[in-house]
Design a protein around this motif. Structure first.
Motif, PDB file in Angstrom:
ATOM      1  N   VAL A   4      52.385  11.243  54.088  1.00 53.47           N
ATOM      2  CA  VAL A   4      52.924  12.403  54.450  1.00 53.47           C
ATOM      3  C   VAL A   4      54.121  12.700  53.323  1.00 53.47           C
ATOM      4  O   VAL A   4      54.322  14.047  52.963  1.00 53.47           O
ATOM      5  CB  VAL A   4      53.493  12.956  55.902  1.00 53.47           C
ATOM      6  CG1 VAL A   4      54.427  13.771  56.010  1.00 53.47           C
ATOM      7  CG2 VAL A   4      52.296  12.697  56.724  1.00 53.47           C
ATOM      8  N   ALA A   5      54.892  11.787  53.194  1.00 55.32           N
ATOM      9  CA  ALA A   5      56.158  11.792  52.283  1.00 55.32           C
ATOM     10  C   ALA A   5      55.821  12.064  50.874  1.00 55.32           C
ATOM     11  O   ALA A   5      56.400  13.023  50.254  1.00 55.32           O
ATOM     12  CB  ALA A   5      56.867  10.464  52.371  1.00 55.32           C
ATOM     13  N   VAL A   6      54.762  11.474  50.477  1.00 52.21           N
ATOM     14  CA  VAL A   6      53.990  11.649  48.952  1.00 52.21           C
ATOM     15  C   VAL A   6      53.478  13.022  48.833  1.00 52.21           C
ATOM     16  O   VAL A   6      53.898  13.719  48.071  1.00 52.21           O
ATOM     17  CB  VAL A   6      53.131  10.620  48.762  1.00 52.21           C
ATOM     18  CG1 VAL A   6      52.237  10.968  47.350  1.00 52.21           C
ATOM     19  CG2 VAL A   6      53.645   9.017  48.517  1.00 52.21           C
ATOM     20  N   ALA A   7      52.963  13.414  50.003  1.00 46.48           N
ATOM     21  CA  ALA A   7      52.149  14.659  50.032  1.00 46.48           C
ATOM     22  C   ALA A   7      53.410  15.869  49.822  1.00 46.48           C
ATOM     23  O   ALA A   7      53.261  16.953  49.181  1.00 46.48           O
ATOM     24  CB  ALA A   7      51.221  14.927  51.162  1.00 46.48           C
ATOM     25  N   ARG A   8      54.436  15.746  50.595  1.00 44.87           N
ATOM     26  CA  ARG A   8      55.479  16.890  50.628  1.00 44.87           C
ATOM     27  C   ARG A   8      56.246  16.778  49.461  1.00 44.87           C
ATOM     28  O   ARG A   8      56.658  17.908  48.890  1.00 44.87           O
ATOM     29  CB  ARG A   8      56.414  16.352  51.940  1.00 44.87           C
ATOM     30  CG  ARG A   8      55.744  16.719  53.203  1.00 44.87           C
ATOM     31  CD  ARG A   8      56.938  16.352  54.336  1.00 44.87           C
ATOM     32  NE  ARG A   8      58.092  17.052  54.086  1.00 44.87           N
ATOM     33  CZ  ARG A   8      58.108  18.411  54.679  1.00 44.87           C
ATOM     34  NH1 ARG A   8      57.223  19.081  54.897  1.00 44.87           N
ATOM     35  NH2 ARG A   8      59.265  18.930  54.260  1.00 44.87           N
ATOM     36  N   THR A   9      56.237  15.584  48.625  1.00 44.14           N
ATOM     37  CA  THR A   9      57.035  15.602  47.202  1.00 44.14           C
ATOM     38  C   THR A   9      56.169  16.192  46.636  1.00 44.14           C
ATOM     39  O   THR A   9      56.902  16.813  45.457  1.00 44.14           O
ATOM     40  CB  THR A   9      57.137  14.151  46.898  1.00 44.14           C
ATOM     41  OG1 THR A   9      58.275  13.276  47.913  1.00 44.14           O
ATOM     42  CG2 THR A   9      57.850  13.911  45.743  1.00 44.14           C
ATOM     43  N   TYR A  10      54.771  15.950  46.383  1.00 41.50           N
ATOM     44  CA  TYR A  10      54.070  16.409  45.295  1.00 41.50           C
ATOM     45  C   TYR A  10      53.076  17.873  45.526  1.00 41.50           C
ATOM     46  O   TYR A  10      52.070  18.145  45.032  1.00 41.50           O
ATOM     47  CB  TYR A  10      53.074  15.297  44.612  1.00 41.50           C
ATOM     48  CG  TYR A  10      53.862  14.246  44.082  1.00 41.50           C
ATOM     49  CD1 TYR A  10      54.461  14.285  42.783  1.00 41.50           C
ATOM     50  CD2 TYR A  10      54.348  12.975  44.804  1.00 41.50           C
ATOM     51  CE1 TYR A  10      55.243  13.612  42.330  1.00 41.50           C
ATOM     52  CE2 TYR A  10      55.105  12.151  44.318  1.00 41.50           C
ATOM     53  CZ  TYR A  10      55.299  12.268  42.978  1.00 41.50           C
ATOM     54  OH  TYR A  10      56.403  11.300  42.401  1.00 41.50           O
ATOM     55  N   ASP A  11      53.552  18.439  46.775  1.00 44.46           N
ATOM     56  CA  ASP A  11      52.869  19.489  47.393  1.00 44.46           C
ATOM     57  C   ASP A  11      51.228  19.440  47.403  1.00 44.46           C
ATOM     58  O   ASP A  11      50.575  20.205  46.899  1.00 44.46           O
ATOM     59  CB  ASP A  11      53.081  20.802  46.238  1.00 44.46           C
ATOM     60  CG  ASP A  11      52.791  22.109  46.781  1.00 44.46           C
ATOM     61  OD1 ASP A  11      52.802  21.971  48.186  1.00 44.46           O
ATOM     62  OD2 ASP A  11      52.531  22.836  46.109  1.00 44.46           O
ATOM     63  N   LEU A  12      50.888  18.335  47.976  1.00 44.64           N
ATOM     64  CA  LEU A  12      49.528  17.999  48.330  1.00 44.64           C
ATOM     65  C   LEU A  12      49.005  18.696  49.615  1.00 44.64           C
ATOM     66  O   LEU A  12      48.812  17.849  50.716  1.00 44.64           O
ATOM     67  CB  LEU A  12      49.247  16.436  48.122  1.00 44.64           C
ATOM     68  CG  LEU A  12      49.550  15.683  47.048  1.00 44.64           C
ATOM     69  CD1 LEU A  12      49.494  14.502  47.249  1.00 44.64           C
ATOM     70  CD2 LEU A  12      48.798  16.587  45.589  1.00 44.64           C
ATOM     71  N   GLY A  21      44.082  22.054  58.788  1.00 39.90           N
ATOM     72  CA  GLY A  21      44.951  22.877  59.249  1.00 39.90           C
ATOM     73  C   GLY A  21      46.180  22.133  59.892  1.00 39.90           C
ATOM     74  O   GLY A  21      47.401  22.567  59.480  1.00 39.90           O
ATOM     75  N   ASN A  22      46.278  20.888  60.547  1.00 34.00           N
ATOM     76  CA  ASN A  22      47.370  20.264  61.020  1.00 34.00           C
ATOM     77  C   ASN A  22      47.953  19.716  59.801  1.00 34.00           C
ATOM     78  O   ASN A  22      49.231  19.524  59.808  1.00 34.00           O
ATOM     79  CB  ASN A  22      46.832  19.129  61.848  1.00 34.00           C
ATOM     80  CG  ASN A  22      46.388  19.792  63.177  1.00 34.00           C
ATOM     81  OD1 ASN A  22      47.453  19.985  64.170  1.00 34.00           O
ATOM     82  ND2 ASN A  22      45.117  19.967  63.577  1.00 34.00           N
ATOM     83  N   TRP A  23      47.466  19.389  58.918  1.00 37.33           N
ATOM     84  CA  TRP A  23      47.784  18.686  57.520  1.00 37.33           C
ATOM     85  C   TRP A  23      48.793  19.787  56.856  1.00 37.33           C
ATOM     86  O   TRP A  23      49.709  19.349  56.587  1.00 37.33           O
ATOM     87  CB  TRP A  23      46.664  18.172  56.647  1.00 37.33           C
ATOM     88  CG  TRP A  23      47.134  17.638  55.426  1.00 37.33           C
ATOM     89  CD1 TRP A  23      47.062  18.328  54.208  1.00 37.33           C
ATOM     90  CD2 TRP A  23      47.871  16.467  55.130  1.00 37.33           C
ATOM     91  NE1 TRP A  23      47.530  17.437  53.194  1.00 37.33           N
ATOM     92  CE2 TRP A  23      48.368  16.444  53.461  1.00 37.33           C
ATOM     93  CE3 TRP A  23      48.412  15.634  55.938  1.00 37.33           C
ATOM     94  CZ2 TRP A  23      48.846  15.358  53.028  1.00 37.33           C
ATOM     95  CZ3 TRP A  23      49.188  14.375  55.343  1.00 37.33           C
ATOM     96  CH2 TRP A  23      49.191  14.390  53.995  1.00 37.33           C
ATOM     97  N   THR A  24      48.279  20.876  56.572  1.00 34.99           N
ATOM     98  CA  THR A  24      48.776  21.721  55.950  1.00 34.99           C
ATOM     99  C   THR A  24      49.948  22.333  56.584  1.00 34.99           C
ATOM    100  O   THR A  24      51.130  22.396  56.012  1.00 34.99           O
ATOM    101  CB  THR A  24      48.048  22.949  55.694  1.00 34.99           C
ATOM    102  OG1 THR A  24      46.879  22.854  54.822  1.00 34.99           O
ATOM    103  CG2 THR A  24      48.838  24.234  54.848  1.00 34.99           C
ATOM    104  N   ASN A  25      50.081  22.296  57.885  1.00 34.15           N
ATOM    105  CA  ASN A  25      51.091  22.924  58.773  1.00 34.15           C
ATOM    106  C   ASN A  25      52.379  21.823  58.726  1.00 34.15           C
ATOM    107  O   ASN A  25      53.401  22.146  58.858  1.00 34.15           O
ATOM    108  CB  ASN A  25      50.738  23.320  60.136  1.00 34.15           C
ATOM    109  CG  ASN A  25      49.817  24.552  60.141  1.00 34.15           C
ATOM    110  OD1 ASN A  25      49.819  25.157  59.403  1.00 34.15           O
ATOM    111  ND2 ASN A  25      49.030  24.603  61.368  1.00 34.15           N
ATOM    112  N   THR A  26      51.877  20.676  58.431  1.00 40.01           N
ATOM    113  CA  THR A  26      52.841  19.386  58.377  1.00 40.01           C
ATOM    114  C   THR A  26      53.558  19.472  57.162  1.00 40.01           C
ATOM    115  O   THR A  26      54.722  19.120  57.191  1.00 40.01           O
ATOM    116  CB  THR A  26      52.279  18.356  58.834  1.00 40.01           C
ATOM    117  OG1 THR A  26      51.716  18.267  60.152  1.00 40.01           O
ATOM    118  CG2 THR A  26      53.294  17.084  58.849  1.00 40.01           C
ATOM    119  N   VAL A  27      52.894  19.462  55.929  1.00 42.66           N
ATOM    120  CA  VAL A  27      53.455  19.270  54.638  1.00 42.66           C
ATOM    121  C   VAL A  27      53.943  20.528  53.878  1.00 42.66           C
ATOM    122  O   VAL A  27      54.653  20.358  52.873  1.00 42.66           O
ATOM    123  CB  VAL A  27      52.304  18.335  53.618  1.00 42.66           C
ATOM    124  CG1 VAL A  27      51.954  17.221  54.531  1.00 42.66           C
ATOM    125  CG2 VAL A  27      51.172  19.329  53.355  1.00 42.66           C
ATOM    126  N   ALA A  28      53.464  21.607  54.454  1.00 43.57           N
ATOM    127  CA  ALA A  28      53.913  22.865  53.733  1.00 43.57           C
ATOM    128  C   ALA A  28      55.192  23.257  53.888  1.00 43.57           C
ATOM    129  O   ALA A  28      56.020  23.622  52.818  1.00 43.57           O
ATOM    130  CB  ALA A  28      52.893  23.952  53.985  1.00 43.57           C
TER     131      ALA A  28
END
Length: 440
Positions: A37-45, A203-210
């Motif tokens: 999640v930290a990586v995804a939030r950093t690189y907009d995944l 959906g849960n993934w996008t709502n968490t990292v976006a």
């Protein structure tokens, strides 16, 4: 004997039964998910494909810990004999071919069910169908060496797949119908719930990292709402991994599937397409209100109350997610895959149902209605009471199913003596603590 020594003696003679899953399995899975999640939030995944990384990031650490630290593959419950030499292929090949026929046949039946169900070809389910469709050829190929190898290690390779396979190839002699029925129930559970779980991962993934950090930290309410969303991501990720990895070398196979129609009815009415709690459905408890965000409406203008309420709701969702994390690789509805006694299950037999229902009661405030109409207030309160009743029904049917295992009976009896809720009920009734006998 003093009162203190009596308490210590009780604790010594009444320890909590061992859990089928170690605490660290869920912990390493959670660490892996947090890191991704930290990586995804950093690189907009934040896309659907990236959401599959959530499953890998929590699933792979749990598999590695289970195999190399807990060594679950050597548990007697796997039915695998690791100490004897591999059986000659000639001894088990015929069995394996029948099992491959049975396995492919049940997969084909599930595929046909997906084709027939219109809801699988619309909305979020399209992602599930695309993923399962792309992975099917690989699964078909890999299932052959897996089954052939496993049968050479299993103490009793003639399991449900073999019995069903005998029917498929037209050789019913020696088939145990009860084993076949349980095999079909187990695969019905996996086929039905796996497609649903995969569909809600993106959906849960996008709502968490976006949302960016500024949005999350804008207010205590924003933080609470993001934490609630993140808890749902944790729950969905671990649950999906659980449905994917139902295999014996991980000791995560399905021991039995709920044989009671009441259990299936209670569970299926909580999931699409037969869900009864959606907007406009029979058990919709949100009419004339703001749904799960009603607390924001009624507490608007009271920052302290909003912050406190948000913290409580996030805490309840944390318990809900913790209850799924505790399963490690073994989460599944309507099945027995080992008895859990650790984590939140040391406090309640049904922590997920309890926390989820408390969340709904607090978040929706059904006894209030924006319309001011007492009819809406009465209806919503009664209907949410019925929803809670459905979950109580589910809990009872699950207990009835699991009670066939002496390990669950032992756990249930321990919980009756030591669980906070049973103890509270006894205290209210003035019965005192149910203690095991301790010698003076």
């Amino acid at each position: 004997m003093t009162a203190q020594s009596k308490i210590e003696a009780v604790l010594r003679v009444d320890p909590r039964p061992a859990s089928a899953v170690s605490t660290m399995v869920g912990v390493v899975g959670l660490i892996g998910l947090f890191a991704y999640v930290a990586v995804a939030r950093t690189y907009d995944l934040g896309g659907p494909v990236s959401s599959l990384g959530a499953l890998l990031s929590c699933g792979i650490p749990m598999v590695l810990w289970s195999l190399f630290v807990d060594k679950v593959h050597r548990n007697p419950s796997t039915g695998i004999d690791w100490d004897s030499p591999l059986r000659p292929l000639s001894e088990t090949l015929d069995i394996s071919l029948v099992k491959i026929a049975g396995t492919w046949a049940i997969w084909a039946a599930i595929g046909c069910f997906y084709c027939i169900g219109r809801w699988y070809w619309d909305g979020n389910y399209l992602f599930s169908m695309q993923l399962l469709g792309l992975s099917s050829p690989l699964l078909l190929v890999l299932s052959v060496p897996y089954i052939v190898w496993l049968d050479r290690r299993l103490k009793e390779p003639k399991d449900g797949a073999w019995h069903f396979g005998r029917l498929v190839i037209g050789k019913p002699r020696g088939v145990d119908r009860e084993i076949v029925y349980d095999f079909l129930r187990a695969w019905a559970v996996k086929g039905f719930f796996l497609a649903f779980m995969i569909s809600i991962v993106p959906g849960n993934w996008t709502n968490t990292v976006a949302p960016d950090a500024a949005q999350i930290a804008a207010s205590p309410v924003s933080l609470a709402l993001w934490l609630i969303t993140a808890m749902f991501l944790i729950d969905v990720s671990f649950a999906t991994v659980g449905y994917l990895l139902t295999c014996k070398p991980l000791d995560a196979h399905i021991r039995s599937a709920n044989p009671y129609l009441s259990g299936w009815a209670a569970a299926l009415m909580c999931y699409p397409p037969s869900i009864l709690m959606n907007n406009g459905d029979v058990l919709d408890y949100r009419q004339g209100n703001h749904g799960d965000d009603s607390w924001l409406h009624w507490l608007d203008g009271s920052p302290l109350a909003l912050a406190a309420f948000g913290a409580v709701l996030a805490f309840l969702m944390g318990i809900y997610a913790w209850a799924t994390v505790a399963f490690g690789l073994r989460f599944s509805n309507l099945t027995h895959r080992g008895i859990l006694t650790h984590g939140p299950y040391a406090w309640s037999k049904h922590p997920a149902y309890l926390s989820k229902n408390l969340f709904w009661w607090l978040a929706t405030m059904p006894f209030l209605a924006v319309t001011g109409n007492p009819v809406d207030m009465i209806r919503n309160t009664v209907v949410l009471g019925l929803v809670s009743g459905v979950y109580y029904w589910r809990a009872r049917t699950e207990e009835r199913h699991l009670s066939a295992d002496p390990a669950y009976v032992e756990y249930a009896e321990w919980m009756e003596r030591n669980g906070p809720i049973p103890r509270l009920i006894r205290a209210v009734r003035g019965r005192g603590r149910a203690e095991p006998v301790v010698a003076e």
